[in-house]
Structure formats: C-alpha cells, structure tokens
Scaffold this motif. Structure first.
Motif, PDB file in Angstrom:
ATOM      1  N   LEU A   1     -31.427 -14.397 -16.386  1.00 36.92           N
ATOM      2  CA  LEU A   1     -32.214 -15.217 -15.476  1.00 36.92           C
ATOM      3  C   LEU A   1     -33.555 -15.568 -16.108  1.00 36.92           C
ATOM      4  O   LEU A   1     -34.077 -14.809 -16.938  1.00 36.92           O
ATOM      5  CB  LEU A   1     -32.485 -14.478 -14.158  1.00 36.92           C
ATOM      6  CG  LEU A   1     -31.309 -13.814 -13.436  1.00 36.92           C
ATOM      7  CD1 LEU A   1     -31.823 -13.136 -12.167  1.00 36.92           C
ATOM      8  CD2 LEU A   1     -30.225 -14.817 -13.107  1.00 36.92           C
TER       9      LEU A   1
ATOM     10  N   GLU B   1     -40.454 -22.811 -21.942  1.00 42.41           N
ATOM     11  CA  GLU B   1     -39.784 -21.759 -21.175  1.00 42.41           C
ATOM     12  C   GLU B   1     -39.800 -20.445 -21.946  1.00 42.41           C
ATOM     13  O   GLU B   1     -40.060 -19.378 -21.385  1.00 42.41           O
ATOM     14  CB  GLU B   1     -38.344 -22.163 -20.858  1.00 42.41           C
ATOM     15  CG  GLU B   1     -38.218 -23.189 -19.750  1.00 42.41           C
ATOM     16  CD  GLU B   1     -36.784 -23.605 -19.511  1.00 42.41           C
ATOM     17  OE1 GLU B   1     -36.459 -23.970 -18.361  1.00 42.41           O
ATOM     18  OE2 GLU B   1     -35.971 -23.571 -20.467  1.00 42.41           O
TER      19      GLU B   1
ATOM     20  N   THR C   1     -26.663 -20.490 -18.405  1.00 42.52           N
ATOM     21  CA  THR C   1     -25.219 -20.703 -18.541  1.00 42.52           C
ATOM     22  C   THR C   1     -24.577 -19.463 -19.154  1.00 42.52           C
ATOM     23  O   THR C   1     -25.082 -18.896 -20.127  1.00 42.52           O
ATOM     24  CB  THR C   1     -24.936 -21.927 -19.422  1.00 42.52           C
ATOM     25  OG1 THR C   1     -25.525 -23.080 -18.810  1.00 42.52           O
ATOM     26  CG2 THR C   1     -23.443 -22.145 -19.600  1.00 42.52           C
TER      27      THR C   1
ATOM     28  N   PHE D   1     -37.686 -16.519  -9.038  1.00 42.98           N
ATOM     29  CA  PHE D   1     -36.498 -17.069  -9.701  1.00 42.98           C
ATOM     30  C   PHE D   1     -36.717 -18.525 -10.114  1.00 42.98           C
ATOM     31  O   PHE D   1     -37.204 -19.342  -9.337  1.00 42.98           O
ATOM     32  CB  PHE D   1     -35.297 -16.975  -8.761  1.00 42.98           C
ATOM     33  CG  PHE D   1     -34.034 -17.590  -9.302  1.00 42.98           C
ATOM     34  CD1 PHE D   1     -33.246 -16.903 -10.211  1.00 42.98           C
ATOM     35  CD2 PHE D   1     -33.631 -18.858  -8.907  1.00 42.98           C
ATOM     36  CE1 PHE D   1     -32.074 -17.462 -10.712  1.00 42.98           C
ATOM     37  CE2 PHE D   1     -32.467 -19.426  -9.397  1.00 42.98           C
ATOM     38  CZ  PHE D   1     -31.686 -18.729 -10.303  1.00 42.98           C
ATOM     39  N   ILE D   2     -36.375 -18.845 -11.364  1.00 47.93           N
ATOM     40  CA  ILE D   2     -36.417 -20.219 -11.854  1.00 47.93           C
ATOM     41  C   ILE D   2     -35.003 -20.764 -11.995  1.00 47.93           C
ATOM     42  O   ILE D   2     -34.639 -21.750 -11.361  1.00 47.93           O
ATOM     43  CB  ILE D   2     -37.156 -20.316 -13.208  1.00 47.93           C
ATOM     44  CG1 ILE D   2     -38.619 -19.880 -13.071  1.00 47.93           C
ATOM     45  CG2 ILE D   2     -37.077 -21.752 -13.756  1.00 47.93           C
ATOM     46  CD1 ILE D   2     -39.386 -19.885 -14.378  1.00 47.93           C
ATOM     47  N   ARG D   3     -34.197 -20.097 -12.816  1.00 50.56           N
ATOM     48  CA  ARG D   3     -32.816 -20.553 -12.961  1.00 50.56           C
ATOM     49  C   ARG D   3     -31.939 -19.490 -13.615  1.00 50.56           C
ATOM     50  O   ARG D   3     -32.432 -18.543 -14.233  1.00 50.56           O
ATOM     51  CB  ARG D   3     -32.734 -21.860 -13.743  1.00 50.56           C
ATOM     52  CG  ARG D   3     -33.133 -21.798 -15.204  1.00 50.56           C
ATOM     53  CD  ARG D   3     -33.111 -23.205 -15.801  1.00 50.56           C
ATOM     54  NE  ARG D   3     -33.581 -23.243 -17.182  1.00 50.56           N
ATOM     55  CZ  ARG D   3     -32.789 -23.201 -18.244  1.00 50.56           C
ATOM     56  NH1 ARG D   3     -31.477 -23.109 -18.076  1.00 50.56           N
ATOM     57  NH2 ARG D   3     -33.293 -23.266 -19.466  1.00 50.56           N
ATOM     58  N   LEU D   4     -30.634 -19.685 -13.438  1.00 49.78           N
ATOM     59  CA  LEU D   4     -29.605 -18.835 -14.038  1.00 49.78           C
ATOM     60  C   LEU D   4     -29.127 -19.502 -15.312  1.00 49.78           C
ATOM     61  O   LEU D   4     -28.751 -20.674 -15.300  1.00 49.78           O
ATOM     62  CB  LEU D   4     -28.448 -18.657 -13.048  1.00 49.78           C
ATOM     63  CG  LEU D   4     -27.139 -18.042 -13.562  1.00 49.78           C
ATOM     64  CD1 LEU D   4     -27.336 -16.569 -13.883  1.00 49.78           C
ATOM     65  CD2 LEU D   4     -26.030 -18.206 -12.520  1.00 49.78           C
TER      66      LEU D   4
ATOM     67  N   THR E   1     -30.710 -18.770  -1.075  1.00 51.56           N
ATOM     68  CA  THR E   1     -31.008 -19.887  -1.981  1.00 51.56           C
ATOM     69  C   THR E   1     -30.616 -19.580  -3.424  1.00 51.56           C
ATOM     70  O   THR E   1     -30.586 -20.486  -4.255  1.00 51.56           O
ATOM     71  CB  THR E   1     -32.507 -20.233  -1.930  1.00 51.56           C
ATOM     72  OG1 THR E   1     -33.266 -19.090  -2.358  1.00 51.56           O
ATOM     73  CG2 THR E   1     -32.928 -20.617  -0.522  1.00 51.56           C
ATOM     74  N   LEU E   2     -30.336 -18.318  -3.713  1.00 55.64           N
ATOM     75  CA  LEU E   2     -29.959 -17.949  -5.078  1.00 55.64           C
ATOM     76  C   LEU E   2     -28.497 -18.302  -5.352  1.00 55.64           C
ATOM     77  O   LEU E   2     -27.666 -18.256  -4.449  1.00 55.64           O
ATOM     78  CB  LEU E   2     -30.155 -16.443  -5.297  1.00 55.64           C
ATOM     79  CG  LEU E   2     -31.588 -15.897  -5.274  1.00 55.64           C
ATOM     80  CD1 LEU E   2     -31.563 -14.382  -5.377  1.00 55.64           C
ATOM     81  CD2 LEU E   2     -32.408 -16.504  -6.401  1.00 55.64           C
ATOM     82  N   PRO E   3     -28.155 -18.625  -6.600  1.00 55.81           N
ATOM     83  CA  PRO E   3     -26.740 -18.843  -6.940  1.00 55.81           C
ATOM     84  C   PRO E   3     -26.009 -17.505  -6.964  1.00 55.81           C
ATOM     85  O   PRO E   3     -26.642 -16.440  -6.836  1.00 55.81           O
ATOM     86  CB  PRO E   3     -26.825 -19.455  -8.347  1.00 55.81           C
ATOM     87  CG  PRO E   3     -28.095 -18.901  -8.917  1.00 55.81           C
ATOM     88  CD  PRO E   3     -29.054 -18.810  -7.751  1.00 55.81           C
TER      89      PRO E   3
ATOM     90  N   GLN F   1     -30.555 -22.469 -24.865  1.00 50.03           N
ATOM     91  CA  GLN F   1     -30.655 -23.078 -23.541  1.00 50.03           C
ATOM     92  C   GLN F   1     -32.103 -23.228 -23.067  1.00 50.03           C
ATOM     93  O   GLN F   1     -32.365 -23.854 -22.042  1.00 50.03           O
ATOM     94  CB  GLN F   1     -29.884 -22.237 -22.515  1.00 50.03           C
ATOM     95  CG  GLN F   1     -28.395 -22.116 -22.802  1.00 50.03           C
ATOM     96  CD  GLN F   1     -27.692 -21.271 -21.759  1.00 50.03           C
ATOM     97  OE1 GLN F   1     -27.927 -21.409 -20.551  1.00 50.03           O
ATOM     98  NE2 GLN F   1     -26.802 -20.384 -22.200  1.00 50.03           N
TER      99      GLN F   1
END
Length: 346
Positions: free
Chosen positions: A67, A24, A80, A75-78, A57-59, A19
């Motif tokens: 993460l 990254e 999958t 935080f950048i992203r969660l 704002t976080l999921p 992913q």
C-alpha cells in the motif's frame, strides 16, 4: 519482530518500484500488509509497524499487499499485485476470499504419512498456477517414513518438472535445503492440511517458536488447528514467510488456466481425441481413455481433473450471478435516488 526492516527485507521488488512516480517514492510511505483483523490491517514500513483502520472505501486488501500511505498514515492506493491467491468463501457463502498476495513461491506442505493425498496436491498446484506463483512441494516427516522413494515416484508422475524437497521440519538442516527460495526479496506462503508440519517448518526457517505446534493423532495422522490466522514472518536470510491455517475447504473459482496447466498431460492427450468436445467418458476414439487402458494415465488423475473443472465452473457461475444481482440492485438504487432528487428539485 525486527522493527528495522528494509524494503527488500519486506519483499520489495522492481515490479512494485516501477509502479511509483518519483514523487511517490520520495514522499509517500510504502507499507506491506502483515496481518488482517476485524478492525483493520497491521502494516509494516521501513519506519516500523502501523495500523490502517478498516473502511468501506478501501479496496479488498489481504496479507502480502503493498500500500501507499501519506505521511499521516492515510490510504493513497493499493499497488498492482504480482500474484493473488483466492478461493471460494467457505460454507454456503457465495463470494471469494482472498488468501494472500504478492507471493513468489508457494510451499505446498504434505507429510509422508496417512495425510499424503495426490488429489489435494493437484488442487494446491492448480491454485499456485492460477495465482502466478512458483509451486514447491515440501514433503515433511521424512524421519518417520520407511519408504520415501515410493512417495517421490507418485509425485513425479504428476509433473516430472515439479520442484520437490523432502525434509524433517524439526531439523534445522531443512533450512539449507530451502535456502534457494529463502533469499532476500522473496515471499513464500505455506499451505497444507492441519498437522503436516507447517508451523514447525515456519519456526525452523525463522529460528524461533512464534507458531504453536501440536501432535497429530496416531491412528490416521490427522492434525489439529494450531495456526488460526494468516501471519507474516521473516527469515534470517531475508525472505518473507506467510503462514496460513490448515484449510478444511479449498474450493476453486475462476481457475481454468491453473487447472489446465496442472493437468497439461491430459490436455495434450485430449487434442488427439476424435471429437473436439470429447468428455473423456465413453466416446469412441478418446485418446485419454486409451491412455488409461494402456497404463499411461492414472484414472484417479482424470477423475480429479474433471472434478476440479466442474467445481471451478460451478463456483464461477455462482459468483457471476451474485455480481449481476449486485449490479442490478445498484442501478435500482441510483434510479430511485435520481427520482427523489428530481422530486425535491421541483
């Protein structure tokens, strides 16, 4: 907790690696959620532990999630998820509660005493199948049981292919029985009622006494809550172990596929019923009822199948109604905001 853990020791797998872009992987911090508190999330990276403050704002994030963070810890992203365990929120609340993410094997712990309950085991099996994890039934307190085979015969009838291990959680030799699942990169979650020996099993597998344990009542084998929050541990063999509190209420929601897989025998019989919409109660030509009469199917199993189906359908409908109300409210807010903006612009 050892602070010098590699990504594989944290449960990193090719599924997550695929992913990431090259930049990254080289520049971002890869972190796993090891605990969830009111103030935020406790994380673990190759560089050591860190904290992510809770924010609207976080999921939705839960223990076991992966993460991506920037070098400052932002935080950048969660990533999958490979699997996700969830249930209807306890009590009268209308909502879902996330239990754990990215679990490879679910250890369903059940003791060989008064606590043994086939219907509860089926509930956990449905949860595992829906989440996308491999279920492993761990029968504990074998040293206190006079007839282990009688229990094994009962669980074999649920599913001849069900993986089952019988252990004495206090005995370190149980680690060797579970060695196949406690390998590097594998994440296990432990579920079961209070008093079945979950914390004892975690302590044995990790080689420490981090989790509190308590004796059960002698008259009915009921246990007391000793684990009050989900926690992540690491075994000497490199596996990740997530301990969960004993859940008095585990209501299923959006679990149709998991239930059907857990009760595949009933679904197979239903295909031979005279009517496609047979409810398996008193309809003529019902193959399911015929199997019960002939002793090929336990009536208890059909009752639980129907109960879990009705429960998950009811909870799913309630959640859908709540989401629809939230969507309507959101549209109303946007409409009012737009009207105000136009008024101020005039």
């Amino acid at each position: 907790m050892n602070l010098a853990l590699t990504l594989p020791q944290l449960g990193w797998q090719a599924f997550f690696q695929q992913q990431l872009t090259l930049s990254e992987f080289e520049q971002a911090l890869i972190a796993r959620v090891t605990a969830h508190h009111r103030s935020g999330y406790q994380l673990m990276t190759q560089q050591g532990p860190c904290h992510l403050t809770a924010s609207a704002t976080l999921p939705d994030i839960t223990i076991g999630d992966w993460l991506l963070l920037d070098q400052a810890g932002g935080f950048i992203r969660l990533l999958t998820r490979k699997s996700l365990f969830k249930r209807k929120a306890a009590g009268s609340q209308v909502g879902e509660q996330l239990i754990a993410a990215n679990v490879d094997t679910l250890l369903i712990v059940c003791s060989l005493n008064h606590d043994f309950n086939l219907s509860r085991i089926e509930r956990y099996l449905a949860l595992a199948h829906e989440a996308g994890a491999e279920p492993l039934l761990v029968l504990t307190k074998a040293d206190l049981c006079a007839d282990v085979d009688a229990y094994l015969q009962q669980v074999t009838k649920l599913d001849p292919m069900l993986l089952v291990e019988v252990v004495n959680a206090l005995d370190s030799s149980c680690s060797s029985k579970l060695q196949h699942w406690c390998r590097v990169g594998n994440t296990l979650a432990v579920v079961g009622s209070s008093g079945v020996g979950k914390s004892t099993l975690v302590n044995t597998l990790t080689g420490n006494t981090a989790q509190k344990t308590a004796a059960i009542r002698g008259d009915d084998s009921k246990g007391r809550h000793t684990t009050t929050a989900r926690s992540m541990h690491f075994t000497a063999t490199g596996a990740v172990l997530i301990d969960t509190p004993g859940m008095r209420e585990l209501q299923l929601t959006n679990c149709d596929a998991g239930i059907r897989r857990t009760f595949a025998d009933i679904d197979a019989l239903a295909r031979a019923c005279r009517f496609n919409n047979c409810q398996h109660t008193a309809e003529p030509g019902c193959a399911v009822q015929q199997a019960i009469v002939q002793g090929e199917l336990d009536a208890r199993r059909l009752t639980n199948y129907q109960k879990l189906h009705a429960e998950q359908a009811r909870n799913a409908a309630s959640l859908q109604q709540r989401r629809e109300k939230e969507r309507q409210f959101s549209k109303l807010v946007k409409s009012v905001t737009s009207l105000k903006a136009k008024k101020y612009a005039e």
